[in-house]
Write an enzyme that holds these catalytic residues in place. Structure first.
Site, PDB file in Angstrom:
ATOM      1  N   GLU A   1       0.870  -1.324  -0.010  1.00  0.00           N
ATOM      2  CA  GLU A   1      -0.221  -0.076  -0.137  1.00  0.00           C
ATOM      3  C   GLU A   1       0.818   1.178  -0.008  1.00  0.00           C
ATOM      4  O   GLU A   1       0.448   2.142  -0.477  1.00  0.00           O
ATOM      5  CB  GLU A   1      -1.069  -0.063   1.219  1.00  0.00           C
ATOM      6  CG  GLU A   1      -2.193   1.056   1.022  1.00  0.00           C
ATOM      7  CD  GLU A   1      -3.122   0.886   1.830  1.00  0.00           C
ATOM      8  OE1 GLU A   1      -2.726   1.290   3.140  1.00  0.00           O
ATOM      9  OE2 GLU A   1      -4.356   0.606   1.826  1.00  0.00           O
TER      10      GLU A   1
ATOM     11  N   HIS B   1       5.950 -26.782   3.056  1.00  0.00           N
ATOM     12  CA  HIS B   1       4.931 -27.686   2.517  1.00  0.00           C
ATOM     13  C   HIS B   1       3.909 -27.391   1.461  1.00  0.00           C
ATOM     14  O   HIS B   1       2.853 -27.892   1.314  1.00  0.00           O
ATOM     15  CB  HIS B   1       4.467 -28.568   3.648  1.00  0.00           C
ATOM     16  CG  HIS B   1       5.398 -29.069   4.697  1.00  0.00           C
ATOM     17  ND1 HIS B   1       6.114 -30.268   4.301  1.00  0.00           N
ATOM     18  CD2 HIS B   1       5.850 -28.598   5.756  1.00  0.00           C
ATOM     19  CE1 HIS B   1       6.935 -30.381   5.214  1.00  0.00           C
ATOM     20  NE2 HIS B   1       6.785 -29.424   6.083  1.00  0.00           N
TER      21      HIS B   1
ATOM     22  N   LYS C   1     -13.667   1.699  -3.965  1.00  0.00           N
ATOM     23  CA  LYS C   1     -14.649   1.985  -2.994  1.00  0.00           C
ATOM     24  C   LYS C   1     -15.875   2.629  -3.724  1.00  0.00           C
ATOM     25  O   LYS C   1     -17.117   2.360  -3.409  1.00  0.00           O
ATOM     26  CB  LYS C   1     -13.988   3.114  -1.981  1.00  0.00           C
ATOM     27  CG  LYS C   1     -13.020   2.425  -1.061  1.00  0.00           C
ATOM     28  CD  LYS C   1     -12.577   3.581   0.057  1.00  0.00           C
ATOM     29  CE  LYS C   1     -11.381   2.710   0.440  1.00  0.00           C
ATOM     30  NZ  LYS C   1     -10.616   3.822   1.539  1.00  0.00           N
TER      31      LYS C   1
HETATM   32  O1  F6P Z   1      -8.805   1.514   1.878  1.00  0.00           O
HETATM   33  C1  F6P Z   1      -7.484   1.637   2.294  1.00  0.00           C
HETATM   34  C2  F6P Z   1      -7.263   2.202   4.013  1.00  0.00           C
HETATM   35  O2  F6P Z   1      -7.645   3.503   3.781  1.00  0.00           O
HETATM   36  C3  F6P Z   1      -6.292   1.807   4.475  1.00  0.00           C
HETATM   37  O3  F6P Z   1      -5.204   2.878   4.238  1.00  0.00           O
HETATM   38  C4  F6P Z   1      -6.477   1.877   6.021  1.00  0.00           C
HETATM   39  O4  F6P Z   1      -5.504   1.365   6.986  1.00  0.00           O
HETATM   40  C5  F6P Z   1      -8.003   1.077   6.042  1.00  0.00           C
HETATM   41  O5  F6P Z   1      -8.296   1.550   4.623  1.00  0.00           O
HETATM   42  C6  F6P Z   1      -8.828   1.356   7.146  1.00  0.00           C
HETATM   43  O6  F6P Z   1      -8.987   2.880   7.272  1.00  0.00           O
HETATM   44  P1  F6P Z   1      -9.773   3.371   8.500  1.00  0.00           P
HETATM   45  O7  F6P Z   1      -8.827   3.269   9.565  1.00  0.00           O
HETATM   46  O8  F6P Z   1     -10.011   4.758   8.075  1.00  0.00           O
HETATM   47  O9  F6P Z   1     -11.015   2.874   8.808  1.00  0.00           O
END
Ligand code: F6P
Length: 567
Positions: free
Chosen positions: A376, A407, A531
């Protein structure tokens, strides 16, 4: 950092490394060892309870010299200083990345744009400590008055993987003299982990921690809403529960929210809007990236499992690595050297797969944690100035416990067509504290067995067929080409402090690589489009959007789901 006109591949050291790689491409690792019996001394460094063995990398003294020149030309020393002193290194979001401030000692100071932030960091730790103490003392009671037994962390990505990995790794450090509180994790949006807990736990003694930096993540909020309704549904009618006293009074939703939820976020407004009471809100800052956040209040599950004293040891270990990163010369700097080994493999030896292989069951989730940390952070293809890169960046990184992976996918490591660089990770000492002498003897023998396998695997990857002295004629399918590079990280012992140092080592390695690749490791724009499209798709699945504008495959999948629902 490289300027807009000087992308890393135009730097003199990069060009030198390209030529050097041509010459070294045909040299087998076994010959490098044959030529230099002191490779271990040459390429091994120690700090903060860790030993980093880089001697099995496919490189020599000249390679390292050129890589160190590359680090200088790319501006690594200045970038380290900028990171640690709170400059706005996260350029696309115009803010610092100050996870290292979360592990500064209380008597330190760090002035960030006119404000000393160390006091606020320690205040947030003190607030977390108060909550931990209440739970450990059995004084945190659910809405019906019973002490909390189960704490379920609802979070995903950085709000899950760090705490999950560390609580698992350090479970032996659980204090013995506390009210027993068991910590669990639910992350997946489909609700499978949560559904299991809801079927087994008593709502009266279950508390949920909503961990979300943004407090907008649908995965976490959908689990949180299910948990809230489960609690409200059961506890408001608690007079009907099997073991309720005949005098049990009705319980309000407000009391349930108050006694059964803690929020951890950088957005107090959103926590309040959801219903988290202000005294049960733990804060952190926009300048802490999600995947770098286990060191502060997102670490609440860790502190609940290992206690605050051990949590502070974890921070101290990471801080020791931070100081080393800032102070050690590049040629002795563990994160710099680990980062450079990666650059050499990816950009010059063309090895774009990287496997993480701990030989200690307690590190079961370490690879999953690093997958987010590395991919990421550095899975990017535009420079900090927004230009497309024309060189490789983060390799595909995955892993599993080494003994189990032997394994499963080691076949590919030894005989596949895809070159892979491996990180082997193991503690030197284990099981000294086991009381029963017979069990201790057995477990210590198992530890030796695991180390023997760990050392054997990196040796076979390096030497191939030549690992066996007696090597008569063999059919092709029994041949091992070897010449596969690896790194070994040894921990003196797995403790809160050495684990802190190990995690910080990888965090800084990722940063060094990002500086050389001229990318921003602190944003994650690549996850946003998915998203948005999921929100769109959900509207269509719920019958509120236009199926006709979907592609044929997506349409088919949605129709299959509708048909299943109606069957
Ligand atoms: O969608 C990726 C992300 O933003 C990550 O970088 C982050 O760790 C995760 O989602 C959770 O985000 P949040 O802590 O804002 O719920």
């Amino acid at each position: 950092m490289a300027s807009a006109t000087a992308t890393p591949d135009t730097l003199p050291a990069w060009q030198t490394l390209q030529q050097h790689a041509q010459a070294l491409k045909h040299v087998h690792l076994k010959n490098l060892f044959g030529e230099d019996p002191s490779r271990w001394q040459h390429f091994t460094r120690q700090v903060a309870g860790l030993t980093l063995d880089l001697s099995k990398q496919r490189w020599d003294d000249d390679t390292l010299e050129h890589l160190l020149a590359l680090a200088q030309e790319a501006g690594v020393p200045g970038a380290i200083e900028a990171l640690l002193s709170g400059k706005r290194v996260n350029v696309s979001e115009n803010r610092p990345a100050l996870h290292t401030a979360l592990r500064l000692p209380a008597d330190a100071s760090l002035d960030v744009e006119g404000e000393d932030i160390v006091g606020a960091v320690h205040d947030s730790l003190a607030q977390m400590e108060r909550l931990v103490q209440r739970l450990h003392a059995g004084q945190w009671r659910g809405a019906t008055g019973k002490p909390i037994r189960h704490v379920v962390n609802l979070g995903v990505g950085g709000s899950d993987l760090g705490p999950l990995m560390v609580t698992h790794a350090l479970a032996d450090y659980r204090p013995s003299d506390i009210h027993p509180v068991e910590v669990h994790f639910a992350s997946t949006m489909d609700g499978s982990q949560l559904a299991d807990y809801l079927s087994r736990f008593n709502p009266e003694t279950t508390l949920f921690v909503l961990s979300s930096k943004s407090f907008t993540t649908i995965d976490t909020l959908s689990n949180a809403n299910t948990a809230r309704d489960w609690l409200i549904g059961r506890l408001t009618q608690h007079a009907d529960l099997p073991d309720a006293s005949p005098h049990a009074k009705p319980i309000s939703e407000a009391l349930i929210l108050r006694q059964h939820f803690i929020g951890v976020s950088a957005s107090p407004d959103k926590m309040s809007e959801w219903g988290i009471t202000p005294d049960h809100q733990l804060m952190f800052w926009e300048w802490v990236g999600g995947r770098y956040s286990l060191w502060g209040t997102i670490g609440l599950p860790i502190a609940l499992v290992i206690g605050m004293e051990n949590f502070r040891e974890l921070l101290a270990g990471a801080h020791a690595m931070d100081r080393h990163f800032r102070e050690a010369p590049l040629e002795d700097n563990l994160p710099v050297l680990l980062g450079l080994a990666g650059i050499w493999n990816v950009n010059f030896l063309d090895i774009r797969a990287h496997s993480i292989l701990p030989y200690d069951g307690r590190l079961e989730y370490f690879a999953a944690y690093l997958e987010q940390l590395e991919m990421e952070s550095n899975g990017k293809s535009v420079t900090r100035q927004g230009q497309a890169v024309n060189y490789s960046t983060c390799p595909v990184l995955w892993g599993q416990l080494g003994p189990n992976a032997q394994h499963a996918f080691y076949q590919l490591l030894h005989q596949g067509t895809q070159p892979v660089v491996c990180d082997f990770i193991a503690p030197l000492k284990r099981y000294d504290e086991v009381e029963d002498p017979d069990t201790r003897r057995h477990l210590k023998a198992q530890h030796r067995l695991a180390l023997a396998n760990c050392f054997a695997q990196s040796r076979v990857l390096m030497l191939g067929n030549d690992a066996l002295e007696e090597d008569g004629p063999r059919p092709e399918h029994k041949r091992y080409r070897g010449n596969q590079p690896s790194t070994t990280v040894l921990l003196d012992k797995l403790t809160p402090a050495t684990l802190g140092a190990l995690i910080a080592l990888y965090e800084h390695k990722v940063f060094v690589q990002a500086v050389i690749w001229d990318i921003n490791p602190f944003d994650q724009w690549g996850v946003e489009l998915g998203k948005q499209i999921a929100t769109d798709t959900q509207a269509i699945i719920d019958g509120e959007g236009d199926l006709g504008r979907m592609d044929a495959s997506s349409r088919g999948l949605i129709e299959a789901f509708w048909a299943a629902e109606q069957a």
